[in-house]
Design a protein around this motif. Structure first.
Motif, short mmCIF file in Angstrom:
data_model
loop_
_atom_site.label_atom_id
_atom_site.label_comp_id
_atom_site.label_asym_id
_atom_site.label_seq_id
_atom_site.Cartn_x
_atom_site.Cartn_y
_atom_site.Cartn_z
N GLY A 228 0.78 -1.22 0.00
CA GLY A 228 0.00 0.00 0.00
C GLY A 228 0.81 1.27 0.00
N ARG A 229 2.14 1.18 -0.12
CA ARG A 229 2.99 2.36 -0.11
C ARG A 229 2.98 3.05 -1.47
N VAL A 230 2.96 4.37 -1.47
CA VAL A 230 3.11 5.14 -2.70
C VAL A 230 4.59 5.23 -3.01
N LEU A 231 4.97 4.75 -4.20
CA LEU A 231 6.38 4.65 -4.57
C LEU A 231 6.82 5.72 -5.56
N GLY A 232 5.87 6.36 -6.22
CA GLY A 232 6.24 7.34 -7.22
C GLY A 232 5.02 7.83 -7.99
N THR A 233 5.28 8.48 -9.11
CA THR A 233 4.22 9.05 -9.94
C THR A 233 4.39 8.58 -11.37
N HIS A 234 3.27 8.25 -12.02
CA HIS A 234 3.30 7.85 -13.43
C HIS A 234 2.77 8.97 -14.31
N ARG A 235 2.90 8.81 -15.63
CA ARG A 235 2.53 9.87 -16.58
C ARG A 235 1.24 9.58 -17.34
N GLY A 236 0.44 8.65 -16.84
CA GLY A 236 -0.82 8.34 -17.52
C GLY A 236 -1.01 6.84 -17.66
N ILE A 237 -2.21 6.33 -17.37
CA ILE A 237 -2.43 4.88 -17.36
C ILE A 237 -2.33 4.26 -18.75
N ALA A 238 -2.47 5.06 -19.81
CA ALA A 238 -2.41 4.51 -21.17
C ALA A 238 -1.02 3.98 -21.52
N ARG A 239 -0.03 4.29 -20.71
CA ARG A 239 1.34 3.86 -20.99
C ARG A 239 1.69 2.51 -20.38
N GLY A 243 2.28 -6.75 -16.27
CA GLY A 243 3.50 -7.46 -16.61
C GLY A 243 4.64 -6.55 -17.04
N GLN A 244 4.34 -5.26 -17.27
CA GLN A 244 5.34 -4.32 -17.77
C GLN A 244 6.32 -3.93 -16.65
N GLY A 245 7.59 -3.83 -17.00
CA GLY A 245 8.60 -3.40 -16.04
C GLY A 245 9.21 -2.06 -16.38
N ARG A 246 9.00 -1.57 -17.60
CA ARG A 246 9.57 -0.30 -18.03
C ARG A 246 8.64 0.87 -17.71
N GLY A 247 9.21 2.07 -17.68
CA GLY A 247 8.40 3.26 -17.52
C GLY A 247 7.97 3.54 -16.09
N LEU A 248 8.56 2.85 -15.12
CA LEU A 248 8.18 3.03 -13.71
C LEU A 248 9.15 3.92 -12.95
N GLY A 249 10.24 4.31 -13.61
CA GLY A 249 11.22 5.17 -12.95
C GLY A 249 11.81 4.52 -11.71
N GLY A 250 11.98 5.33 -10.67
CA GLY A 250 12.55 4.81 -9.43
C GLY A 250 11.67 3.80 -8.73
N ALA A 251 10.38 3.76 -9.07
CA ALA A 251 9.48 2.81 -8.43
C ALA A 251 9.70 1.38 -8.92
N ALA A 252 10.49 1.22 -9.97
CA ALA A 252 10.70 -0.11 -10.53
C ALA A 252 11.58 -0.98 -9.64
N ARG A 253 12.30 -0.37 -8.74
CA ARG A 253 13.19 -1.16 -7.88
C ARG A 253 13.14 -0.63 -6.46
N GLN A 254 12.89 -1.54 -5.53
CA GLN A 254 12.93 -1.23 -4.11
C GLN A 254 14.01 -2.09 -3.47
N GLY A 255 15.16 -1.50 -3.20
CA GLY A 255 16.30 -2.27 -2.72
C GLY A 255 16.75 -3.23 -3.79
N GLU A 256 16.80 -4.51 -3.48
CA GLU A 256 17.19 -5.53 -4.45
C GLU A 256 16.00 -6.06 -5.22
N GLU A 257 14.82 -5.61 -4.88
CA GLU A 257 13.59 -6.14 -5.45
C GLU A 257 13.15 -5.32 -6.66
N ARG A 258 12.95 -5.99 -7.80
CA ARG A 258 12.45 -5.31 -8.99
C ARG A 258 10.93 -5.49 -9.05
N LEU A 259 10.24 -4.43 -9.40
CA LEU A 259 8.78 -4.45 -9.41
C LEU A 259 8.24 -4.32 -10.84
#
Length: 369
Positions: A228-239, A243-259
């Motif tokens: 439930g933590r807010v990790l960042g901001t996106h630029r629009g849901i159409a992107r 299953g997508q891993g790109r376009g998440l900026g810093g939210a794509a990785r939390q420590g060693e964990e990729r999201l």
């Protein structure tokens, strides 16, 4: 037979027309003008259904000595395909516009035109096989698994399938198709294949969606679906798609964990992310189901494709007359809006559009409330 051939101006449909004419059929070519989006018209190569492509289809028809008609279906295509494309993204789902196009403009409209012209069949350049079975026409995968398009044809009705022909289904490779084009002396033998959606000139589909549905371009939160933590901001849901891993900026990785994208909450403009191991699910539900075989009265062992480019995986299909529930032998990533297509070996049994799992849709909402 007298056969209407859907001619997009590309190599595949041109070879289909050429082969049928060579076999002695009375061939009539038809090209649908579906869009005119400035840069997509004229200079752009390898698309279909606009500008240069219509000109190429006419050149092929002239080379084959067959009549050729161009039908304006721009308004129909916009309503049935482009608007649906934008609406699907606005719901937080991932559309398959080629299926919608096949469902409406191509097979529905062209079958009607073929019958009006007194044709006995409609032929297309799809890579699929139509096989006569004990209970009528069956849809099978193409001989070339790399080019197979049966996934995109699951929504074809049984009546349409009985009327259709796919001359390229038995070809072993695209190289063999191009060799046939050269042998038939078709002027498009070296024309490159289309790589993008036909109605998106530069592949920037989100720009089109945001223009039609501005709310899909509004920024929002990227939220960890489990914590439930807010990790960042996106630029629009159409992107985004599940299953997508790109376009998440810093939210794509939390420590060693990729999201990765685990879900899209369109109402709250939230992208839900989670570790990849959380994404696969064992049960998938599909709606708008179309059966090309007899609907099963009992749980049916089969294989299923949840994405166009993946191999069919073992599953057990449950049909209640309205919804299709699939229990996967190995959990898979299912993006709402995409298709779940059922196979028995090479035969397409039917399929439907994947729906968001209710339990999964509610859990993240509770977590971030």
């Amino acid at each position: 037979m007298r056969i209407l051939v859907a001619m997009s101006g590309g190599v595949d449909s041109s070879v289909a027309a050429g082969l049928l004419a060579e076999q002695g059929h009375e061939v009539i070519g038809a090209t649908l003008q579906l869009y005119d989006h400035g840069a997509a018209t004229g200079a752009r190569k390898g698309a279909c259904c606009a500008g240069q492509d219509i000109h190429d289809a006419r050149r092929v028809a002239d080379a084959l000595g067959i009549p050729h008609y161009v039908l304006d279906r721009e308004a129909r295509f916009r309503r049935a395909v482009i608007e649906d494309f934008a609406d699907t993204y606005a719901r937080g789902e991932t559309p398959i516009p080629c299926v919608r196009c096949n469902q409406t403009v191509k097979f529905q409209d062209l079958v009607e035109l073929a019958r009006d012209l007194g044709c006995e069949a409609l032929a297309t350049g799809h890579y699929a096989r139509r096989v006569e079975g004990p209970d009528g026409a069956e849809l099978h995968r193409a001989a070339d698994p790399a080019r197979d398009q049966s996934y995109f044809l699951f929504a074809t009705t049984r009546a349409q399938l009985a009327f259709c022909r796919f001359p390229l289904g038995a070809f072993p490779s695209k190289a063999a198709v191009r060799a046939a084009a050269a042998r038939l002396r078709l002027p498009v033998a070296e024309k490159p294949d289309s790589q993008d959606l036909c109605f998106v000139p530069r592949g920037a589909y989100h720009e089109l969606v945001e223009r039609l549905r501005p709310e899909t371009g509004a920024p929002g939160e990227i939220v960890h679906a489990l914590e439930g933590r807010v990790l960042g901001t996106h630029r629009g849901i159409a992107r985004y798609t599940v299953g997508q891993g790109r376009g998440l900026g810093g939210a794509a990785r939390q420590g060693e964990e990729r999201l990765f994208v685990a879900g899209i909450d369109a109402g709250r403009r939230r992208i839900l992310v989670a570790p990849r191991g959380v994404l696969p699910r064992r049960e998938v539900v599909a709606g708008e189901v179309n059966w090309l075989a007899a609907p099963p009265a009992a749980p049916l062992p089969c294989t299923v494709k949840l994405r166009a480019r993946e191999a069919p995986q073992p599953a057990l299909a449950h049909w209640d007359g309205a919804a299709l529930r699939l229990v996967l032998e190995t959990p898979g990533i299912a993006a709402p809006g995409q298709a779940a297509v059922l196979y028995d070996g090479d035969r397409v049994l039917g399929g439907g559009f994947i729906r968001a799992a209710q339990a999964e849709a509610e859990a993240p909402r509770r977590a971030v409330a």
